[in-house]
Design a protein around this motif. Structure first.
Motif, mmCIF file in Angstrom:
data_model
loop_
_atom_site.group_PDB
_atom_site.id
_atom_site.type_symbol
_atom_site.label_atom_id
_atom_site.label_comp_id
_atom_site.label_asym_id
_atom_site.label_seq_id
_atom_site.Cartn_x
_atom_site.Cartn_y
_atom_site.Cartn_z
ATOM 1 N N TYR A 253 0.829 -1.201 0.000
ATOM 2 C CA TYR A 253 0.000 0.000 0.000
ATOM 3 C C TYR A 253 0.866 1.254 0.000
ATOM 4 O O TYR A 253 0.416 2.325 -0.382
ATOM 5 N N VAL A 254 2.123 1.085 0.430
ATOM 6 C CA VAL A 254 3.066 2.202 0.478
ATOM 7 C C VAL A 254 4.037 2.171 -0.691
ATOM 8 O O VAL A 254 4.260 3.166 -1.377
ATOM 9 N N THR A 255 4.618 0.998 -0.948
ATOM 10 C CA THR A 255 5.617 0.874 -2.009
ATOM 11 C C THR A 255 5.834 -0.596 -2.340
ATOM 12 O O THR A 255 5.581 -1.481 -1.507
ATOM 13 N N GLU A 256 6.326 -0.859 -3.550
ATOM 14 C CA GLU A 256 6.727 -2.217 -3.927
ATOM 15 C C GLU A 256 8.205 -2.466 -3.644
ATOM 16 O O GLU A 256 8.698 -3.557 -3.875
ATOM 17 N N ASP A 257 8.878 -1.458 -3.138
ATOM 18 C CA ASP A 257 10.295 -1.577 -2.818
ATOM 19 C C ASP A 257 10.466 -2.536 -1.629
ATOM 20 O O ASP A 257 9.948 -2.294 -0.539
ATOM 21 N N LYS A 258 11.220 -3.604 -1.849
ATOM 22 C CA LYS A 258 11.411 -4.619 -0.810
ATOM 23 C C LYS A 258 12.234 -4.095 0.367
ATOM 24 O O LYS A 258 12.262 -4.708 1.434
ATOM 25 N N THR A 259 12.907 -2.962 0.182
ATOM 26 C CA THR A 259 13.683 -2.395 1.276
ATOM 27 C C THR A 259 12.781 -2.034 2.454
ATOM 28 O O THR A 259 13.120 -2.288 3.614
ATOM 29 N N LEU A 260 11.637 -1.457 2.162
ATOM 30 C CA LEU A 260 10.696 -1.128 3.229
ATOM 31 C C LEU A 260 10.176 -2.401 3.879
ATOM 32 O O LEU A 260 10.054 -2.467 5.111
ATOM 33 N N LEU A 261 9.868 -3.398 3.088
ATOM 34 C CA LEU A 261 9.380 -4.664 3.629
ATOM 35 C C LEU A 261 10.361 -5.223 4.655
ATOM 36 O O LEU A 261 9.976 -5.595 5.765
ATOM 37 N N GLN A 262 11.634 -5.290 4.283
ATOM 38 C CA GLN A 262 12.634 -5.841 5.198
ATOM 39 C C GLN A 262 12.782 -4.976 6.445
ATOM 40 O O GLN A 262 12.970 -5.494 7.554
ATOM 41 N N ALA A 263 12.707 -3.663 6.286
ATOM 42 C CA ALA A 263 12.803 -2.765 7.439
ATOM 43 C C ALA A 263 11.611 -2.947 8.379
ATOM 44 O O ALA A 263 11.763 -2.926 9.609
ATOM 45 N N LEU A 264 10.426 -3.133 7.826
ATOM 46 C CA LEU A 264 9.236 -3.379 8.638
ATOM 47 C C LEU A 264 9.372 -4.671 9.429
ATOM 48 O O LEU A 264 8.996 -4.739 10.607
ATOM 49 N N LEU A 265 9.909 -5.699 8.800
ATOM 50 C CA LEU A 265 10.088 -6.975 9.482
ATOM 51 C C LEU A 265 11.074 -6.857 10.634
ATOM 52 O O LEU A 265 10.938 -7.534 11.658
ATOM 53 N N ARG A 266 12.055 -5.971 10.499
ATOM 54 C CA ARG A 266 13.050 -5.756 11.562
ATOM 55 C C ARG A 266 12.606 -4.679 12.552
ATOM 56 O O ARG A 266 13.289 -4.434 13.540
ATOM 57 N N ASN A 267 11.479 -4.019 12.287
ATOM 58 C CA ASN A 267 10.994 -2.893 13.091
ATOM 59 C C ASN A 267 12.010 -1.751 13.092
ATOM 60 O O ASN A 267 12.238 -1.093 14.111
ATOM 61 N N GLU A 268 12.584 -1.501 11.937
ATOM 62 C CA GLU A 268 13.577 -0.450 11.771
ATOM 63 C C GLU A 268 13.203 0.486 10.620
ATOM 64 O O GLU A 268 14.057 0.981 9.892
ATOM 65 N N HIS A 269 11.929 0.742 10.467
ATOM 66 C CA HIS A 269 11.434 1.452 9.294
ATOM 67 C C HIS A 269 11.112 2.920 9.541
ATOM 68 O O HIS A 269 10.927 3.679 8.593
ATOM 69 N N MET A 270 11.042 3.332 10.815
ATOM 70 C CA MET A 270 10.597 4.694 11.091
ATOM 71 C C MET A 270 11.721 5.709 10.882
ATOM 72 O O MET A 270 12.874 5.460 11.224
ATOM 73 N N PRO A 271 11.383 6.871 10.321
ATOM 74 C CA PRO A 271 12.403 7.877 9.986
ATOM 75 C C PRO A 271 12.863 8.667 11.202
ATOM 76 O O PRO A 271 12.174 8.714 12.229
ATOM 77 N N PRO A 272 14.023 9.320 11.091
ATOM 78 C CA PRO A 272 14.466 10.215 12.164
ATOM 79 C C PRO A 272 13.414 11.308 12.393
ATOM 80 O O PRO A 272 12.721 11.727 11.475
ATOM 81 N N GLY A 273 13.299 11.750 13.634
ATOM 82 C CA GLY A 273 12.350 12.808 13.929
ATOM 83 C C GLY A 273 10.942 12.342 14.202
ATOM 84 O O GLY A 273 10.040 13.159 14.398
ATOM 85 N N SER A 274 10.708 11.022 14.208
ATOM 86 C CA SER A 274 9.352 10.511 14.422
ATOM 87 C C SER A 274 9.130 10.012 15.846
ATOM 88 O O SER A 274 8.062 9.503 16.167
ATOM 89 N N LEU A 305 16.354 3.368 7.651
ATOM 90 C CA LEU A 305 15.845 3.302 6.279
ATOM 91 C C LEU A 305 16.229 4.580 5.539
ATOM 92 O O LEU A 305 15.899 5.683 5.975
ATOM 93 N N ASN A 306 16.944 4.427 4.436
ATOM 94 C CA ASN A 306 17.426 5.590 3.688
ATOM 95 C C ASN A 306 16.302 6.330 2.970
ATOM 96 O O ASN A 306 16.284 7.550 2.888
ATOM 97 N N ASP A 307 15.359 5.561 2.407
ATOM 98 C CA ASP A 307 14.264 6.174 1.664
ATOM 99 C C ASP A 307 13.223 6.755 2.617
ATOM 100 O O ASP A 307 12.956 6.201 3.690
ATOM 101 N N ALA A 308 12.599 7.841 2.210
ATOM 102 C CA ALA A 308 11.574 8.487 3.024
ATOM 103 C C ALA A 308 10.184 8.104 2.509
ATOM 104 O O ALA A 308 9.912 8.204 1.313
ATOM 105 N N TYR A 309 9.336 7.665 3.413
ATOM 106 C CA TYR A 309 7.959 7.320 3.069
ATOM 107 C C TYR A 309 7.032 8.111 3.987
ATOM 108 O O TYR A 309 6.802 7.715 5.137
ATOM 109 N N PRO A 310 6.505 9.235 3.505
ATOM 110 C CA PRO A 310 5.645 10.090 4.349
ATOM 111 C C PRO A 310 4.451 9.337 4.946
ATOM 112 O O PRO A 310 3.957 9.720 6.014
#
Length: 401
Positions: A253-274, A305-310
């Motif tokens: 629903y956010v992206t097809e980029d598997k990088t986000l998927l892997q970050a979500l599985l590790r619970n390391e997906h949230m950006p700085p400042g959140s 996560l390097n990429d930003a997903y608002p």
């Protein structure tokens, strides 16, 4: 022949491996649950295999299976069922045939499916809405919103908001004989996510504020900030819905980029400042003691996560991160939770927060419950649990709408 035999044998081994996955002791009709859990796990394995060999994407396998349950708009002696469009968005209407001496209540129904699967036309939803329309004499509007990954956030939400606002027009309500003071929005799973977001948006819109009497959320997912709540850990492998499977699907629903998927599985997906948002989902503060067990709170890792997903910091994606002033204006609320559900804790935190700000909440918790039970209310396999959830939901509507 030898190759086919080998493939068949291998499939049987995989199926047996899935069948004998343990389920919680107090689950009702355990062999039905074990069987359905095995079928879903096998589907996930096949979907992964097909994606790896380039035959079909992971989510396409699940969508194909779900599509087998789509129904035609068949009317009966009690309800007229019509497929139509509100502007260019498909909806299914359920219109009671019996005469009513007063204006009818109405329900806007938003289906689940991790934002990528399903339809309000699926047989279980069709049965639910048909029965609800008949018992309550209510007009039901089922929304077939756009699905990911072809249409990503916030497309599904935009469709649901548009249909709801379209339906709330005085001329439309008058056309269907609906009482504007007796309207509820309902959804299950990701449909519940969308319901919560729609209600929050409407309450912030002066034109539509207080136009919805009630919201009904059936085992909804309400946040993506923290993917390691106690229920996520306890039911990582199901039953029915596993952590990896739901994250694989919902991340689309956010992206097809598997990088986000892997970050979500590790619970390391949230950006700085959140970090300031975590106070709204901190389960150590809001989760009832019974559900904390021996788990230790660990804040999600920020900035990996390097990429930003608002979308990750948007309360339209995670209604649970709305502040208290946004929550305190919400309408009468009904929530169903299931004990053995991966996303159980989202609802328990939301209920606590809503009650803390004075929102009237009715909470039905099923100790033997599992995620998705409402989808198993007919042939070929049905759960009595699903029927009970359906009956509880309809009874609450009868009393409150």
């Amino acid at each position: 022949m030898g190759y086919k035999t080998l493939c068949f044998g291998f499939s049987c081994v995989l199926f047996a491996y899935s069948v004998y996955s343990p389920v919680p002791e107090n689950i009702e009709e355990p062999w039905k649950v074990i069987f359905m859990d095995a079928v879903i796990k096998m589907t996930s394995l096949v979907a992964t295999l097909f994606e790896n060999i380039g035959l079909m994407k992971y989510e396409e396998v699940f969508f194909t299976v779900a599509a087998l349950q789509f129904t035609e708009p068949v009317s009966d002696e009690n309800v007229t069922v019509v497929d139509t469009n509100f502007s260019d968005i498909p909806v299914r209407l359920y219109l009671p045939k019996r005469k009513s001496e007063r204006q009818r209540p109405a329900i806007v129904f938003i289906h689940g499916g991790a934002f990528v699967l399903g339809s309000c036309k699926m047989s279980a939803y069709d049965d639910l809405n048909r029965l609800t329309a008949n018992k309550l004499g209510a007009v039901i509007v089922g929304i077939d919103y756009r699905l990911a990954p072809q249409y990503q956030f916030p497309a599904a939400l935009e469709d649901c908001v548009f249909v709801t606002k379209f339906f709330l027009q005085d001329k439309v309500l008058a056309k269907y004989g609906v009482d504007p003071a007796r309207i509820c929005i309902t959804g299950d799973s990701s449909g519940g996510t969308l319901v919560a977001a729609v209600i929050q948006l409407l309450q912030n819109d002066p034109e539509f504020k207080d136009r919805i009497k009630a919201q009904a959320l059936i085992y909804p997912g309400l946040q993506v900030l923290d993917t390691s709540l106690p229920s996520h850990r306890e039911y990582e492998h199901g039953p029915i819905v596993s952590r990896e499977m739901i994250i694989k699907l919902a991340s689309l629903y956010v992206t097809e980029d598997k990088t986000l998927l892997q970050a979500l599985l590790r619970n390391e997906h949230m950006p700085p400042g959140s970090r300031d948002l975590f106070k709204f989902v901190n389960w150590s503060d809001f989760l009832p003691e019974k559900y904390k067990k021996n788990y230790v709170y660990r804040e999600p890792v920020l900035g990996k996560l390097n990429d930003a997903y608002p979308a990750l910091v948007d309360n339209r994606m995670s209604p649970l991160i709305a502040n208290d002033s946004q929550l305190q204006v919400l309408p009468l609320t009904y929530v169903v939770t299931c004990e053995h559900d991966l996303i159980r804790d989202d609802s328990l935190i939301y209920i606590t927060r809503l009650r803390n700000v004075g929102v009237q909440v009715t909470h039905d918790h099923l100790e033997e419950g599992i995620h998705g039970a409402l989808s198993f209310t007919g042939a070929p396999v049905f759960l009595h649990l699903g029927l009970r959830i359906r009956d509880k939901y309809i009874s609450w509507l009868e009393e409150n709408l």
